[in-house]
Enzyme design. Structure first.
Site, PDB file in Angstrom:
ATOM      1  N   LYS A 118       0.778  -0.786   0.308  1.00  0.00           N
ATOM      2  CA  LYS A 118      -0.075  -0.641   0.086  1.00  0.00           C
ATOM      3  C   LYS A 118       0.917   1.122  -0.151  1.00  0.00           C
ATOM      4  O   LYS A 118       1.846   1.268   0.587  1.00  0.00           O
ATOM      5  CB  LYS A 118      -0.751  -0.024   1.639  1.00  0.00           C
ATOM      6  CG  LYS A 118      -2.289   1.086   0.715  1.00  0.00           C
ATOM      7  CD  LYS A 118      -3.548   0.810   0.139  1.00  0.00           C
ATOM      8  CE  LYS A 118      -4.495   0.982  -0.096  1.00  0.00           C
ATOM      9  NZ  LYS A 118      -5.433   0.165  -0.357  1.00  0.00           N
ATOM     10  N   ASP A 158      -6.598   3.965  -5.382  1.00  0.00           N
ATOM     11  CA  ASP A 158      -6.927   4.057  -3.826  1.00  0.00           C
ATOM     12  C   ASP A 158      -7.797   5.306  -3.389  1.00  0.00           C
ATOM     13  O   ASP A 158      -8.398   6.210  -4.635  1.00  0.00           O
ATOM     14  CB  ASP A 158      -6.587   3.951  -2.774  1.00  0.00           C
ATOM     15  CG  ASP A 158      -7.056   3.608  -1.522  1.00  0.00           C
ATOM     16  OD1 ASP A 158      -7.918   2.192  -1.802  1.00  0.00           O
ATOM     17  OD2 ASP A 158      -7.247   3.999  -1.343  1.00  0.00           O
TER      18      ASP A 158
HETATM   19  P1  NAD Z   1     -12.961   7.410  -3.540  1.00  0.00           P
HETATM   20  O1  NAD Z   1     -11.743   8.565  -3.616  1.00  0.00           O
HETATM   21  O2  NAD Z   1     -12.908   7.361  -5.159  1.00  0.00           O
HETATM   22  O3  NAD Z   1     -13.914   7.863  -3.395  1.00  0.00           O
HETATM   23  C1  NAD Z   1     -14.274   8.121  -1.568  1.00  0.00           C
HETATM   24  C2  NAD Z   1     -15.385   8.438  -0.935  1.00  0.00           C
HETATM   25  O4  NAD Z   1     -15.564   8.630   0.577  1.00  0.00           O
HETATM   26  C3  NAD Z   1     -15.627   9.872  -1.078  1.00  0.00           C
HETATM   27  O5  NAD Z   1     -17.080  10.285  -2.043  1.00  0.00           O
HETATM   28  C4  NAD Z   1     -15.044  10.688  -0.022  1.00  0.00           C
HETATM   29  O6  NAD Z   1     -16.157  12.309  -0.325  1.00  0.00           O
HETATM   30  C5  NAD Z   1     -16.062   9.692   0.912  1.00  0.00           C
HETATM   31  N1  NAD Z   1     -15.288   9.683   1.878  1.00  0.00           N
HETATM   32  C6  NAD Z   1     -14.046  10.521   2.057  1.00  0.00           C
HETATM   33  N2  NAD Z   1     -13.718  10.755   3.507  1.00  0.00           N
HETATM   34  C7  NAD Z   1     -14.893  10.153   5.009  1.00  0.00           C
HETATM   35  C8  NAD Z   1     -15.684  10.822   5.917  1.00  0.00           C
HETATM   36  N3  NAD Z   1     -14.350  10.762   6.982  1.00  0.00           N
HETATM   37  N4  NAD Z   1     -16.853   9.836   5.974  1.00  0.00           N
HETATM   38  C9  NAD Z   1     -17.797   9.575   4.790  1.00  0.00           C
HETATM   39  N5  NAD Z   1     -17.223   9.650   3.149  1.00  0.00           N
HETATM   40  C10 NAD Z   1     -16.096  10.087   2.949  1.00  0.00           C
HETATM   41  O7  NAD Z   1     -12.435   5.850  -3.178  1.00  0.00           O
HETATM   42  P2  NAD Z   1     -12.703   4.598  -3.444  1.00  0.00           P
HETATM   43  O8  NAD Z   1     -11.250   4.222  -4.285  1.00  0.00           O
HETATM   44  O9  NAD Z   1     -14.468   4.668  -3.785  1.00  0.00           O
HETATM   45  O10 NAD Z   1     -12.303   4.088  -2.338  1.00  0.00           O
HETATM   46  C11 NAD Z   1     -13.134   3.412  -1.170  1.00  0.00           C
HETATM   47  C12 NAD Z   1     -12.987   2.905  -0.247  1.00  0.00           C
HETATM   48  O11 NAD Z   1     -12.818   1.460  -0.884  1.00  0.00           O
HETATM   49  C13 NAD Z   1     -10.964   3.153   0.494  1.00  0.00           C
HETATM   50  O12 NAD Z   1     -11.402   2.578   1.921  1.00  0.00           O
HETATM   51  C14 NAD Z   1     -10.479   2.216  -0.630  1.00  0.00           C
HETATM   52  O13 NAD Z   1      -9.042   1.458  -0.026  1.00  0.00           O
HETATM   53  C15 NAD Z   1     -11.604   1.252  -0.381  1.00  0.00           C
HETATM   54  N6  NAD Z   1     -11.218  -0.274  -1.551  1.00  0.00           N
HETATM   55  C16 NAD Z   1     -10.635   0.720  -2.934  1.00  0.00           C
HETATM   56  C17 NAD Z   1     -10.870   0.241  -4.295  1.00  0.00           C
HETATM   57  C18 NAD Z   1     -10.609   0.538  -5.655  1.00  0.00           C
HETATM   58  O14 NAD Z   1     -10.747  -0.067  -6.989  1.00  0.00           O
HETATM   59  N7  NAD Z   1     -10.524   1.386  -5.843  1.00  0.00           N
HETATM   60  C19 NAD Z   1     -10.539  -1.539  -3.807  1.00  0.00           C
HETATM   61  C20 NAD Z   1     -10.627  -1.804  -2.754  1.00  0.00           C
HETATM   62  C21 NAD Z   1     -11.013  -1.368  -2.150  1.00  0.00           C
END
Ligand code: NAD
Length: 429
Positions: A118, A158
């Protein structure tokens, strides 16, 4: 931003950070269920490699800001390290290390020939211009250059990063080695070697897991199935969109500014257009405001935390009303909250299973890139379905046979595979 916090919060004391210790606790308990070799546990309890970098960026106002960044490789027994890069104000070494450990466990669980890693930079990408983000990404890439590569460590998007970020990273790496290297990152735009189906893969994997869980719980997925989703980024949006296509009603979604509730269903495309204009969910006219805390406690059938870690704790676990908790985010539930939810009968699909679709299709992207032979979206989605349903079944069988909750079952199934590989390879020297 750099300079406005104690350096200690970012690096020192990471081994005692609650998120890191909570992942260790879960691994320890799951390990007991399979009589995990204590030497294997000890090895896995620390990351293999940690790189701290300071990243200077000339901002649009002419000043130079120095950002803290990390790349952590937790384990490479099964193959090259793999894991996302996060741009967020709270990034620190403990969180990055815990997330790297979860990546090792996730990749092993779904049978990928990849280790866990990561990375992240402590910054607020929402307050940075495109030029500043590009400069940040390119300088960070050159600082972690010695660790990454298609056979060594392969980043992906991420929180706060996307396909454009991966394109800059790939271009910077390729410029430094002198030829194009698409396999250094996944989650790239299609035009430069990305895979069809990658952009929605994590959300799609969340939904495939929900479909499997609903079958076991005899829950019909239809317009009476109410869903709430915290986080409306990549994972939240595509989980919502694909579940709505399955026929469910998405009654609430949120972002960092708060959420929107509409008992008849939130219009996802109108909301997406609103966010494109206003960069926030706040003020969207198609529903009533709910706070992020209220959203988690709504009376829904399915709850998908798809934002940050540590959202469901011993303080609110008792108030969670969903039947299925599908963890789109990494580490959204603390270990104390997990116990409470299990005793209440909430069926949890843990992060390393629920959000594994992203890394599975990242793996497909890497394989396609190495072969220069690209698959149709239908092929990608079918292969994703096979991997997710196979992993779900193995975890579910373990959960039934050991009467253990799904989180510990998933980690135990993952550790069974990983520990055998570690023992075959042995320890050097
Ligand atoms: P992203 O940046 O596209 O979206 C994140 C979202 O969370 C946004 O809408 C943001 O406004 C919101 N957010 C941020 N802080 C917040 C808070 N304090 N309270 C509520 N909402 C909040 O990110 P993503 O890629 O969608 O990732 C989201 C989660 O999924 C993370 O935990 C990431 O590690 C996990 N994840 C992502 C992927 C991927 O392929 N993108 C894969 C596996 C896991």
């Amino acid at each position: 931003m750099s300079g406005s916090y104690e350096f200690d919060d970012v690096i020192v004391g990471w081994e005692n950070h609650p998120f890191y210790t909570s992942v260790l606790q879960v691994m320890e308990k799951a390990g007991r269920a399979i009589q995990l070799d204590p030497n294997v546990y000890n090895r896995l309890s620390k990351p293999k490699r940690v790189l701290y970098v300071s990243v200077p960026v000339r901002m649009d106002d002419g000043s130079i800001q120095v950002f803290d960044g990390f790349r952590v490789q937790h384990n490479t027994t099964l193959g090259p390290a793999k894991g996302g890069i996060r741009y967020h104000v709270d990034v620190n070494l403990a969180e990055t290390s815990a997330l790297a450990m979860l990546m090792t466990l996730k990749n092993s669980l779904v049978g990928l020939p990849l280790g866990g890693a990561k990375g992240g930079i402590r910054c607020d990408p929402n307050k940075m211009s495109r030029r500043e983000k590009q400069a940040l990404t390119r300088r960070y890439t050159s600082e972690i250059f010695m660790l990454i590569g298609p056979d060594k460590d392969i980043p992906a998007p991420d929180i706060g990063t996307d396909a454009q970020t991966m394109a800059w990273l790939m271009d910077t790496y390729s410029s430094q080695v002198g030829h194009v290297v698409p396999g250094v990152v996944t989650g790239k735009p299609i035009e430069i070697g990305g895979s069809l189906g990658r952009v929605d893969a994590t959300g799609r994997g969340v939904v495939y897991n929900i479909i499997e869980a609903a079958k076991r719980l005899r829950l019909d997925l239809n317009d009476k199935t109410r869903v709430a989703i915290q986080g409306f980024g990549n994972v939240g949006y595509y989980s919502a969109k694909i579940l709505a296509n399955v026929g469910c009603t998405i009654v609430a979604v949120s972002d960092v500014s708060g959420g929107i509730y509409n008992s008849k269903g939130v219009n996802l495309e109108e909301l997406r257009t609103y966010i494109a204009q206003h960069r926030t969910v706040k003020g969207f006219p198609g529903g009533d405001f709910v706070s992020n805390d209220e959203l988690l406690e709504l009376d829904v059938d399915i709850l998908i935390p798809a934002a940050l870690s540590g959202q469901i704790t011993e303080k609110n676990a008792d108030k969670i009303k969903c039947k299925i908790l599908a963890e789109g985010a990494n580490g959204p539930t603390t270990s104390e909250a997990n116990e409470i939810l299990f005793s209440k009968g909430v069926f949890t699909i843990p992060d390393i299973l629920a959000n594994s679709g992203g890394v599975i299709v990242s793996y497909f992207e890497w394989v396609q890139g190495l072969q220069n032979f690209f698959w149709s979206e239908k092929d990608v989605n079918n292969k994703l379905w096979e991997k997710v349903s196979h992993a779900f079944n193995r975890v579910y069988e373990f959960h039934l046979s050991k009467k253990m909750d799904m989180r510990h079952s998933a980690i135990a199934v993952s550790l069974e595979h990983l520990s055998k590989a570690m023992l075959y390879r042995g320890f050097f020297p």
